[in-house]
Write a protein that holds these residues in place. Sequence first.
Motif, PDB file in Angstrom:
ATOM      1  N   ALA D  61     -41.205  -6.855 -39.601  1.00  0.00           N
ATOM      2  CA  ALA D  61     -40.695  -7.875 -40.522  1.00  0.00           C
ATOM      3  C   ALA D  61     -40.054  -8.974 -39.689  1.00  0.00           C
ATOM      4  O   ALA D  61     -39.995  -8.868 -38.459  1.00  0.00           O
ATOM      5  CB  ALA D  61     -39.677  -7.248 -41.472  1.00  0.00           C
ATOM      6  N   LYS D  62     -39.604 -10.006 -40.350  1.00  0.00           N
ATOM      7  CA  LYS D  62     -38.946 -11.111 -39.642  1.00  0.00           C
ATOM      8  C   LYS D  62     -37.435 -10.973 -39.787  1.00  0.00           C
ATOM      9  O   LYS D  62     -36.925 -10.865 -40.918  1.00  0.00           O
ATOM     10  CB  LYS D  62     -39.362 -12.463 -40.242  1.00  0.00           C
ATOM     11  N   SER D  63     -36.739 -11.034 -38.697  1.00  0.00           N
ATOM     12  CA  SER D  63     -35.277 -10.922 -38.740  1.00  0.00           C
ATOM     13  C   SER D  63     -34.676 -12.034 -39.581  1.00  0.00           C
ATOM     14  O   SER D  63     -35.058 -13.199 -39.454  1.00  0.00           O
ATOM     15  CB  SER D  63     -34.703 -11.012 -37.315  1.00  0.00           C
ATOM     16  N   GLN D  64     -33.736 -11.676 -40.423  1.00  0.00           N
ATOM     17  CA  GLN D  64     -33.069 -12.695 -41.226  1.00  0.00           C
ATOM     18  C   GLN D  64     -32.167 -13.579 -40.356  1.00  0.00           C
ATOM     19  O   GLN D  64     -31.778 -14.667 -40.757  1.00  0.00           O
ATOM     20  CB  GLN D  64     -32.239 -12.033 -42.330  1.00  0.00           C
ATOM     21  N   PHE D  65     -31.847 -13.097 -39.171  1.00  0.00           N
ATOM     22  CA  PHE D  65     -30.948 -13.852 -38.278  1.00  0.00           C
ATOM     23  C   PHE D  65     -31.736 -14.814 -37.401  1.00  0.00           C
ATOM     24  O   PHE D  65     -31.386 -15.972 -37.261  1.00  0.00           O
ATOM     25  CB  PHE D  65     -30.164 -12.902 -37.379  1.00  0.00           C
ATOM     26  N   THR D  66     -32.820 -14.302 -36.820  1.00  0.00           N
ATOM     27  CA  THR D  66     -33.502 -15.084 -35.782  1.00  0.00           C
ATOM     28  C   THR D  66     -34.916 -15.483 -36.175  1.00  0.00           C
ATOM     29  O   THR D  66     -35.532 -16.295 -35.496  1.00  0.00           O
ATOM     30  CB  THR D  66     -33.611 -14.232 -34.497  1.00  0.00           C
ATOM     31  N   GLU D 134     -23.112  -8.647 -36.645  1.00  0.00           N
ATOM     32  CA  GLU D 134     -23.166  -8.695 -35.179  1.00  0.00           C
ATOM     33  C   GLU D 134     -23.875  -7.451 -34.635  1.00  0.00           C
ATOM     34  O   GLU D 134     -24.704  -7.525 -33.740  1.00  0.00           O
ATOM     35  CB  GLU D 134     -21.741  -8.774 -34.585  1.00  0.00           C
ATOM     36  N   TYR D 135     -23.483  -6.349 -35.210  1.00  0.00           N
ATOM     37  CA  TYR D 135     -24.085  -5.096 -34.750  1.00  0.00           C
ATOM     38  C   TYR D 135     -25.583  -5.075 -35.022  1.00  0.00           C
ATOM     39  O   TYR D 135     -26.386  -4.691 -34.170  1.00  0.00           O
ATOM     40  CB  TYR D 135     -23.416  -3.889 -35.418  1.00  0.00           C
ATOM     41  N   LEU D 136     -25.951  -5.511 -36.188  1.00  0.00           N
ATOM     42  CA  LEU D 136     -27.354  -5.478 -36.574  1.00  0.00           C
ATOM     43  C   LEU D 136     -28.195  -6.393 -35.672  1.00  0.00           C
ATOM     44  O   LEU D 136     -29.317  -6.034 -35.268  1.00  0.00           O
ATOM     45  CB  LEU D 136     -27.504  -5.876 -38.040  1.00  0.00           C
ATOM     46  N   GLN D 140     -31.284  -5.080 -33.544  1.00  0.00           N
ATOM     47  CA  GLN D 140     -32.615  -5.707 -33.679  1.00  0.00           C
ATOM     48  C   GLN D 140     -33.111  -6.204 -32.335  1.00  0.00           C
ATOM     49  O   GLN D 140     -34.269  -6.022 -31.967  1.00  0.00           O
ATOM     50  CB  GLN D 140     -32.555  -6.875 -34.679  1.00  0.00           C
ATOM     51  N   LYS D 141     -32.229  -6.850 -31.606  1.00  0.00           N
ATOM     52  CA  LYS D 141     -32.632  -7.435 -30.323  1.00  0.00           C
ATOM     53  C   LYS D 141     -33.099  -6.335 -29.362  1.00  0.00           C
ATOM     54  O   LYS D 141     -34.091  -6.504 -28.640  1.00  0.00           O
ATOM     55  CB  LYS D 141     -31.428  -8.192 -29.735  1.00  0.00           C
ATOM     56  N   ARG D 272     -17.134  -1.708 -34.296  1.00  0.00           N
ATOM     57  CA  ARG D 272     -18.176  -0.801 -34.785  1.00  0.00           C
ATOM     58  C   ARG D 272     -17.728  -0.040 -36.042  1.00  0.00           C
ATOM     59  O   ARG D 272     -18.401   0.900 -36.491  1.00  0.00           O
ATOM     60  CB  ARG D 272     -18.573   0.202 -33.690  1.00  0.00           C
ATOM     61  N   VAL D 273     -16.608  -0.435 -36.582  1.00  0.00           N
ATOM     62  CA  VAL D 273     -16.105   0.191 -37.815  1.00  0.00           C
ATOM     63  C   VAL D 273     -16.449  -0.720 -38.999  1.00  0.00           C
ATOM     64  O   VAL D 273     -16.080  -1.892 -39.000  1.00  0.00           O
ATOM     65  CB  VAL D 273     -14.583   0.405 -37.735  1.00  0.00           C
ATOM     66  N   PHE D 274     -17.144  -0.156 -39.991  1.00  0.00           N
ATOM     67  CA  PHE D 274     -17.611  -0.986 -41.108  1.00  0.00           C
ATOM     68  C   PHE D 274     -16.895  -0.680 -42.420  1.00  0.00           C
ATOM     69  O   PHE D 274     -17.185  -1.266 -43.463  1.00  0.00           O
ATOM     70  CB  PHE D 274     -19.129  -0.831 -41.278  1.00  0.00           C
ATOM     71  N   MET D 275     -16.038   0.261 -42.371  1.00  0.00           N
ATOM     72  CA  MET D 275     -15.138   0.537 -43.484  1.00  0.00           C
ATOM     73  C   MET D 275     -14.103   1.495 -42.946  1.00  0.00           C
ATOM     74  O   MET D 275     -14.423   2.408 -42.180  1.00  0.00           O
ATOM     75  CB  MET D 275     -15.842   1.201 -44.671  1.00  0.00           C
ATOM     76  N   CYS D 276     -12.876   1.297 -43.388  1.00  0.00           N
ATOM     77  CA  CYS D 276     -11.828   2.226 -42.958  1.00  0.00           C
ATOM     78  C   CYS D 276     -10.700   2.153 -43.954  1.00  0.00           C
ATOM     79  O   CYS D 276      -9.847   1.266 -43.861  1.00  0.00           O
ATOM     80  CB  CYS D 276     -11.363   1.883 -41.543  1.00  0.00           C
ATOM     81  N   GLY D 277     -10.749   3.067 -44.934  1.00  0.00           N
ATOM     82  CA  GLY D 277      -9.647   3.140 -45.881  1.00  0.00           C
ATOM     83  C   GLY D 277      -9.927   2.605 -47.268  1.00  0.00           C
ATOM     84  O   GLY D 277      -9.137   2.833 -48.187  1.00  0.00           O
TER      85      GLY D 277
END
Lengths: 481, 481, 481, 481
Positions: D61-66, D134-136, D140-141, D272-277
Amino acid sequence: MALKTVDEYRERVSRLRPRFFIGGKRVEKLNDHPVSRSVIDATARVYELTMDPKYSDIMTAKSQFTGETISRSLYIHQNSQDLQRRLDMARMNSQKLGTCNYRCPGNEMLPGLAATTWEMDKEKGTDYHKRFNEYLKYAQKEDLVVSGSVTDTKGDRSKRPLDQDPDSYVHVVERKSDGIVVCGAKQHSTGAYTADENLILPGLSCEKGEEDYALAFVVPNGAEGITYIGQYNPYSVEREYSKNLQYMGNPIYGQRETSLIVFDHVFVPWERVFMCGEIDYTQRFISRFAKTHRMNCGGACKVGFMDLIIGATQLIAEYHGISKKSHIVQKITRMIQLNNTCLACAVSAAYMGNEEPPGSGVFMPDDAMSNLSKLNTNESFWEVLALAGDIAGGVAVTMPSEMDLENPEIGKYVSKYLKSAVPAKKRMRMLKFLQNWVAGLHGVGTYQGAGPSQNEMLVLYRITNLEEKKKMAEELANTYY
Amino acid sequence: MALKTVDEYRERVSRLRPRFFIGGKRVEKLNDHPVSRSVIDATARVYELTMDPKYSDIMTAKSQFTGETISRSLYIHQNSQDLQRRLDMARMNSQKLGTCNYRCPGNEMLPGLAATTWEMDKEKGTDYHKRFNEYLKYAQKEDLVVSGSVTDTKGDRSKRPLDQDPDSYVHVVERKSDGIVVCGAKQHSTGAYTADENLILPGLSCEKGEEDYALAFVVPNGAEGITYIGQYNPYSVEREYSKNLQYMGNPIYGQRETSLIVFDHVFVPWERVFMCGEIDYTQRFISRFAKTHRMNCGGACKVGFMDLIIGATQLIAEYHGISKKSHIVQKITRMIQLNNTCLACAVSAAYMGNEEPPGSGVFMPDDAMSNLSKLNTNESFWEVLALAGDIAGGVAVTMPSEMDLENPEIGKYVSKYLKSAVPAKKRMRMLKFLQNWVAGLHGVGTYQGAGPSQNEMLVLYRITNLEEKKKMAEELANTYY
Amino acid sequence: MALKTVDEYRERVSRLRPRFFIGGKRVEKLNDHPVSRSVIDATARVYELTMDPKYSDIMTAKSQFTGETISRSLYIHQNSQDLQRRLDMARMNSQKLGTCNYRCPGNEMLPGLAATTWEMDKEKGTDYHKRFNEYLKYAQKEDLVVSGSVTDTKGDRSKRPLDQDPDSYVHVVERKSDGIVVCGAKQHSTGAYTADENLILPGLSCEKGEEDYALAFVVPNGAEGITYIGQYNPYSVEREYSKNLQYMGNPIYGQRETSLIVFDHVFVPWERVFMCGEIDYTQRFISRFAKTHRMNCGGACKVGFMDLIIGATQLIAEYHGISKKSHIVQKITRMIQLNNTCLACAVSAAYMGNEEPPGSGVFMPDDAMSNLSKLNTNESFWEVLALAGDIAGGVAVTMPSEMDLENPEIGKYVSKYLKSAVPAKKRMRMLKFLQNWVAGLHGVGTYQGAGPSQNEMLVLYRITNLEEKKKMAEELANTYY
Amino acid sequence: MALKTVDEYRERVSRLRPRFFIGGKRVEKLNDHPVSRSVIDATARVYELTMDPKYSDIMTAKSQFTGETISRSLYIHQNSQDLQRRLDMARMNSQKLGTCNYRCPGNEMLPGLAATTWEMDKEKGTDYHKRFNEYLKYAQKEDLVVSGSVTDTKGDRSKRPLDQDPDSYVHVVERKSDGIVVCGAKQHSTGAYTADENLILPGLSCEKGEEDYALAFVVPNGAEGITYIGQYNPYSVEREYSKNLQYMGNPIYGQRETSLIVFDHVFVPWERVFMCGEIDYTQRFISRFAKTHRMNCGGACKVGFMDLIIGATQLIAEYHGISKKSHIVQKITRMIQLNNTCLACAVSAAYMGNEEPPGSGVFMPDDAMSNLSKLNTNESFWEVLALAGDIAGGVAVTMPSEMDLENPEIGKYVSKYLKSAVPAKKRMRMLKFLQNWVAGLHGVGTYQGAGPSQNEMLVLYRITNLEEKKKMAEELANTYY
């Protein structure tokens, strides 16, 4: 009393030297290999149960020849209550072993042999029945383990034996004055390589020209020309390489072990031949064996297995803290429903049994009910497995090994993270026990053992009196006007 | 011999004058209305069968009081074979009538009454059992039709009787020196308005404070204060307006006719009261009635119906020229499988029956098997209907009427276009007979009669010994280490 | 806009004078008989919905000829979204009517006719497609109700038409310069006698020699030589004799009404003949009709019915005070599962649809998914009925009539004893509505309408690419070694 | 183009040194052990397929970022067609591997993470979404393999985490300025030990007080404090001790390999934390992951497996000479029906998908259809296994090993007696392939993977609009009067 002790049995089996291969290797002594040892251990347990006074009603009977107490495994049913006791034995053995008791299939052939040899002698003036009785007296006296095999290898099933490799079905290749020479192979032979004797029945309803295939006989384990090739699946491998039996799902008794018995010009003396060439009787042999087999192995035996699976599933539900949830209760109840339904069919098969043929003194289960017993078990057992797997959870197949629990580095993790309402070890053992059922050979094994569903469907359709039912409907609908 | 002839029955019933309504109208004489007449005709047929020497084994028994030959419908089972005969009777009546035999539910209450009144007398010093025996002697002597009713109207089922309209459950409103006064209503009462007597059992397992609801009694048909309101569905309408019974799906005997029995201050003398206030015994009454009812009405009766449906379906397949097609054979066999499975459960319930309570002399079917008999029948019957409808084709519901066949203008078209391998009339009658099953009340009726599945599931779970099964599994899995 | 108002439709239908019989009697005016009136009322409701702006997306489309707004019932799908809208229409009509909308089967024939006549013109140089387009323009302009019939009466199904009464299948008996003469009859014709036009498709995949049976045409309602014989079952009788429509289970719209259309030398002008003799195309006609029909009538329509049944069952559970019980929730969820599964198949059939044949501009649902849609619906609908009957209770078939509620003598009893958490009248109406489903024609009707399961099984097997799946397995199992 | 070659992947994975144990032993290099090697080989095959131009539509697929071409495994669906492509990928990978593709579960978490972090940022002003993006981009890269884990070990499931060992669920034990410290373990982690990164989602819908458990993060394979303990069942043992991969049922790719990931004070940096609490969002995380997972892994993936099983079963039927028998055709058709039904649900889930939450740009499958997809697959897959076992015959579990075929002493027997319409070797390989399914972990694995049936039932009931259905029924039944 003609019962042998478990030690006598173990001593006897330790002297056997069949030509036995498994996993590509020859096994010299049966006790050397963990797979064949599990068969011996299961059989030994049956000898123990037979001697246990608590179970004597179920496990023993009186010989029709001598009046002596014998194992019920070598007994010919003489009335409906005998059939009931016989199914009680099948169920109890399964509950105690969690696998085949290895004396069952042979036993299930005896009544059919008694009945059909009696009939042949009467109708054709042969002396098969006399031979059979002599043999049976001997087996009773020595309390032998007699395996029973029926399924030929069949090759291409769209062809009759004579239209392909003639050895696709077991047959006579030479008739001599003192006996016959036999070639072919029987597959799915349960416990044959640890039995004292191998009883062979025709697996084909023979037509004219196929006289060489109309064949019933018995040979001692390891007779000249016989080779046994053991089944070998992941559970066989697991047992072969296991460091500790306790790591297994059914530690002592394992899964159901069968073999391919190859007959490469095996000589059978006439006194051990119970049919040779009587094509008109092959269908009766098969049908009489089938109805006995389908009530017991097809039905009651699996009821015993389902008892175990239900017990294990209920335990896991309790271990996991979910046993009171309504959907779990509903599913456990469904398992009970299925199990009892299979039992009901077997019980009815016994209760509605009849002397067959009249005058023979041999009792057979009701044809419809015994076939139904097997047919319902196929579907029920599979659903019971599905429900067990549903309740047990993914851990039943993704669990680590008890070896991980014992590993000094990670044992603490396994202990901590595999515990539930009970310690990790207890839970892991019960899960492993369930794994043996829900991810093992028993699903397919139960479907096929004693014949797949289509066989029973064909019998049911054939024996049902549709004319009678049609007449009832016509009377009420008044199509006579 | 205490058997009455069919003419004596017909004469007796012609004298009844219950307050009976159906379809919004009062019916003065039961023979006047085609719906109540179908109930009478079905009951009359049972009297005929009872007198027929061919069926005496099944239809009659010896009174425990007098030794005289009585109808099995008024008999208390005293051993396992009695239970077997009882289910044979249920099945045969269904085969002959294609609907309720109307002597069944009352009969199924008798053993529970015998057992529980015996128990109450023994444990509480009452004299219910004595009263019951006197009553039973009378009923046997006069060969009476005794209907049985148990299901209260219940109102809002999330509430107990005392938290809503107290009449939602039948109860005592007054206790007098010579008897009691009762209010409430029982629904689904099969054949109550043509019976000689109406036997009433509690439909609720009573708790403390609900003593007025712990009530069992019998009253004569049409006692002061009783009103019967007949069920009224499209099949009732069809029969009501039919010009010729032959146009119906079950011409003479019709569908199963029930009614709502309303008790508006009905007086019951003490000698006809078999429980009044003993809340601890209501559950036993229910459970004992249930297990007898579920073996017979729940199981064997529907086996008889399925015999008819299978017969009719096979005939239609033959009429349509498709009976040899493999998928048809497969489906007919599936119907046979389901039917025999239900039979197996009923047979096992009888075979595994027990005296209950010990010493009472009353035999009860096995609890698990009788509940299973009903549970499997629910699912099986529905599937049998689906298969019958599948095989019969859309014409089973889109067919014209036999009146069209007789119409001078279009009869030739119907005759031409409804014929198949048989003439149109023959085919139409059989299709109409099947319509009665596949598009009628029997699907739901069978699911609900003798209690819906959830009831049997609850019993099965409750009575199964899970501890025993757990122990077996633990032993093999070696969680004892 | 080419839409007609409901009044225009009613006016038009009131002028029809077909030769229509039902229950053995001729009906002169369609509005005179409560059964035919229910068909008119259902159709009229569809006209109302079509004019309702709220539903214009679903109920209308743009004519491919004129661009005018037309009823979607006369539209040819041109893309996958059209197919989706079409199934939305089928579902919604069912939700609003609780029975057939009577414009459906005819509509489902149009795309197949468009595609196959296009193909014949292209391949054989006929002018069927031109005729069809002219006819369709006319139908669109007048906003006609076009019924569709396909199932011949078949006689003995083991025989071809020429081996039995040749009229067992509709066929040409004479070819004239201006048209053809037709004999035979079509059964299960839904709403034919109240439609403006009757469209006829072949019901047989014709072989060489059966050219006279390869026949598609349309005739106006009541053309000379046509006789309609209405279906007549207990629900028909109930409606015929009902004093008040409110006492019915589906008060206004009734059950699905079909008829037998008899063609006794009916003349059809060539411009209304869309195939005559092209045996190679009969199978394509059938298959294209079938896939459209099985997505809509077979699938989506019944999803709408199941929506109603689920709604009614949930209401009854609430009325009875049991809707929160876990087993009820489980069963309602099962009904939802089944309903959504049928929907998923229909949606996929639309989504995966294709232009067929390429270049025709006609869109067809995916073959596998449309057949699956019907196949799953057969089984699901029957199970949904079983669950509805299970939850509703026996009262769904044993209930008294609303006439009893209105009777001055016993109304108080019915009111008192039929009430639950809601008043008796409310509960009785909802129970009566459910009775219409669980004890009516819809079980069998749904199984058979659009073809019984075996038909779809045969198609599924035939169109599945087993070779592809075999290759995948061979690659992984490495049988190429 | 951001795609890595299979060699780059293999090189990368060869450098990994996770703390990995299996069968009680530490494995130093992942390539050393046949079990972990099978996971690497399966993943490598996915890299190959991704680079194959034939499959680029499905696999990339095509990256939504790049805008660059990326693996679809790292893509966020942005419309309904993306969802369709995604399920095509799931199905094809399964067809090509016969096991997990090991890039699936991680991928199925990405859309839920994208959607829910977007929502949290918007509603609570957090910066989770920014971190996630950022992580994604990074993943992807580098074209990383990201495993996904959700199921906690749970301990006693009748207790919340704080009422038992707090580590029964993964949670934060310390919050620092630069990151968090985490304890607990996730079970059933598919392919975690060979992945580049391990993505962790909460497995519990958190309540107030359980903030430490509301946790989503990603860590590199083998981060300090992580131990992987591989699942170990008979199939693991078989592979471990196998002398030749060809003797296995799925030679290269094996069964689905999961592990227990233990977190013993693992540090995770904030980026690298995407939810905490955020306890209010845990349910949304779970539900969004679930619906994506249930369409793909729950549905389409198993459709691919069933394609293989159907292909293998058809082959065995042909090998055995029974593939034309009507009951075999009927059963194969039933397998096709079940398979296509599961596909239909997944397709509908994609087709009816929606942006969720509105404005997020993230597309989610339809909730009902995705849950249904999984729910139907549970039941269907199990039945497909039963049918495969039924058709294949007992030999699927009783067969000897290919080692027996190669043994010089008995090879001739195996060759002779295991041949059918094809040579023994060919037949044995296909049987062994089927054994892997019908007697292996896939039955239970499929039932449980993506959540057992009860989970989907609960969702289906919760999200269904019963009020709407009730209203429809009320309108027709006219309870408004």
